[in-house]
Scaffold this active site. Structure first.
Site, PDB file in Angstrom:
ATOM      1  N   SER A 128     -63.099 -37.323   5.181  1.00 46.15           N
ATOM      2  CA  SER A 128     -62.357 -36.569   4.167  1.00 46.15           C
ATOM      3  C   SER A 128     -60.850 -36.593   4.323  1.00 46.15           C
ATOM      4  CB  SER A 128     -62.842 -35.111   4.130  1.00 46.15           C
ATOM      5  OG  SER A 128     -64.119 -35.043   3.561  1.00 46.15           O
TER       6      SER A 128
ATOM      7  N   SER B 115     -62.909 -35.162   0.818  1.00 43.91           N
ATOM      8  CA  SER B 115     -62.675 -33.908   0.119  1.00 43.91           C
ATOM      9  C   SER B 115     -61.207 -33.504   0.055  1.00 43.91           C
ATOM     10  CB  SER B 115     -63.466 -32.785   0.808  1.00 43.91           C
ATOM     11  OG  SER B 115     -63.000 -32.601   2.153  1.00 43.91           O
TER      12      SER B 115
ATOM     13  N   LYS C 166     -54.342 -28.075   3.083  1.00 44.90           N
ATOM     14  CA  LYS C 166     -55.650 -28.052   2.417  1.00 44.90           C
ATOM     15  C   LYS C 166     -56.140 -26.619   2.349  1.00 44.90           C
ATOM     16  CE  LYS C 166     -60.241 -30.249   2.721  1.00 44.90           C
ATOM     17  NZ  LYS C 166     -61.067 -31.231   3.445  1.00 44.90           N
TER      18      LYS C 166
END
Length: 493
Positions: free
Chosen positions: A178, A154, A79
């Site tokens: 997330s 996210s 990420k």
């Protein structure tokens, strides 16, 4: 798609160590797959294909020397909120576009030490604030099961890359769901460890008392492998727990006979719950009972306050954490002619709408005269939420809950309705408020899209959580990757 991009980490490890395949072949298969599907999926902010080739060559050399470790030669995505010394870390924000950190995050450092192969930095909502990746400053990631739908957020890029075969595993961060929510939307496994189990050092901070790093994988066994590689105390993170890391794979017995599994009534009757999701979860509960576990009703009465409590706590901490981005020390900067005007224009033009909304909410909650009424009261309610779980875990080993009340929604459907967007995380936020581990696993389909179930454990109860998830997974074997990926109609953002 080649079969190499459908392998699990456990299978790839066996094939690498027996010389059936090489790390270079594995890396090239995933790079080729990414080049094929990225025009549709758009999971990568920064591909690291050349670095991946060099890392794979080093992995092959390590394997030849008999020095392989669990992640040696395994293609992994990161990420883009985890600092990497050899690639930019943008947090999907104009504010950090092109920023290259001078160090690796601890989790990156630990995976690099094992010889993992990093294929790229993955898309996220800006500074991890969102539930769909639509608030990324660069583009929206698309769901591999239906590219007209969001992948969740996210960590949507992380989930989509694993479901699309672009990475064998990926790391994400979970502040209010997330990891688990996008894992559920994309039909893969997502594990949020206990707060303090994994070092946050080198993670771009959103809400420091809630953020936790964890893996996306295609199986529970792979999640156990990755967690074993990244968990453990780190002196650079003061919230990192000094608790020994167990052998997580040893807990995967497949036997849950006699275990007590809690079913919370507060998670079964929620406005807006998709009937298909509810039916899939009810069928999953019955499967656990068939496997020999005992289902026990539990009550978590303060969980209904978790969402509003979260949206005071998280924005308050975000407003403090993001104050460092002023255009003076590093990152995006606008010359406004004076220090004050430069500061205002830099933050006004550098942050997107969702981040600005949360900074304003958080600043208000922390303001003199409102601090006790909002932030302090939220922390008191947070304590009550944790006590609910503490009481429940006196009677049960784990608690089951849906991961999200709906399947993945269509891109743009909730972009102008932040309340509906925030409700996507109604089942995941309570575990963050209580600091507990949770793993999202596939449990069926509704409207052609994956449905997901959470297994929640007591603090540092990852072994029991993984054991229960693994037993269900072995009994059901839901697919974690679509057979094919349809092209996007129209012009993807």
């Amino acid at each position: 798609m080649t079969e190499l991009t459908r392998l699990t980490i456990a299978d790839a490890r066996r094939m690498l160590d027996s010389r059936e395949i090489t790390a270079t072949e594995l890396a090239e298969a995933h790079i080729s797959r990414a080049e094929q599907v990225e025009p549709t999926i758009r999971a990568f902010i920064t591909p690291m294909f050349e670095q991946a080739r060099a890392m794979a060559a080093n992995a092959d050399a390590a394997i030849a020397r008999g020095e392989s470790q669990p992640l040696t030669g395994i293609p992994i995505g990161l990420k883009d909120i985890l600092c990497t010394i050899d690639a930019p870390t943008t947090a999907a924000s104009k504010m950090l576009d092109g920023y290259r950190p001078p160090f690796d995050a601890t989790v990156v450092e630990r995976m690099r030490a094992q010889g993992a192969v990093f294929v790229g930095k993955l898309n996220t909502d800006e500074f991890a604030m969102g539930s769909s990746t639509e608030s990324s400053a660069f583009f929206t990631t698309h769901n591999p099961w239906d590219p007209e739908r969001v992948p969740g957020g996210s960590s949507g890029g992380s989930a989509a890359s694993v479901a699309a075969g672009e990475a064998m595993a990926a790391l994400g961060s979970d502040t209010g769901g997330s990891i688990r929510q996008p894992a559920g939307f994309c039909g893969v496994v997502g594990l949020k460890p206990t707060y303090g189990r994994v070092s946050r050092w080198g993670l771009m901070a959103f809400a420091s008392s809630l953020d936790q790093i964890g893996p996306f994988t295609r199986t529970t066994e792979d999640a156990a492998i990755v967690l074993g590689a990244i968990a453990g105390h780190d002196s650079r993170d003061s919230t990192s727990a000094q608790i020994e890391v167990p052998d997580y794979r040893a807990s995967l017995t497949g036997d849950i006979r006699g275990m007590k599994i809690g079913i919370a009534r507060e998670f079964s009757d929620v406005d807006g719950m998709d009937p298909g999701v509810a039916a899939a979860c009810e069928a999953a509960y019955a499967e656990f009972e068939r496997l020999g576990a005992k289902l026990v009703p539990v009550s978590l009465p303060f969980s209904k306050y978790a969402l509003p409590t979260y949206y005071i706590t998280a924005p308050a901490e975000a407003s403090a954490n993001l104050a460092r981005l002023d255009g003076i020390k590093y990152g995006f900067s606008v010359d406004g002619g004076s220090v004050i005007d430069s500061y205002l224009r830099t933050r006004g033009e550098g942050f997107g709408p969702e981040v600005k909304r949360r900074i304003m909410l958080g600043t208000y909650a922390l303001a003199s005269g409102y601090y006790d009424a909002y932030y302090v009261k939220a922390q008191k309610v947070r304590t009550l939420i944790k006590r609910d779980y503490d009481r429940a875990f006196e009677d049960v080993d784990v608690i089951l809950a849906p991961t999200s009340p709906t399947v993945a929604f269509r891109i743009g459907e909730r972009a102008d309705d932040p309340i509906q967007m925030y409700l996507s995380d109604i089942f995941t936020i309570p575990a963050n408020m209580a600091g507990l581990p949770g793993i999202a696993i596939p449990c069926g389909f509704s409207d052609g899209m994956p449905v997901s179930l959470q297994v929640l454990g007591r603090a540092f109860g990852e072994p029991e959580t993984l054991r229960v998830a693994y037993a269900y997974e072995q009994a059901t074997q839901w697919p974690t990757m679509p057979d094919s990926i349809a092209p996007v109609t129209g012009d993807p953002r």
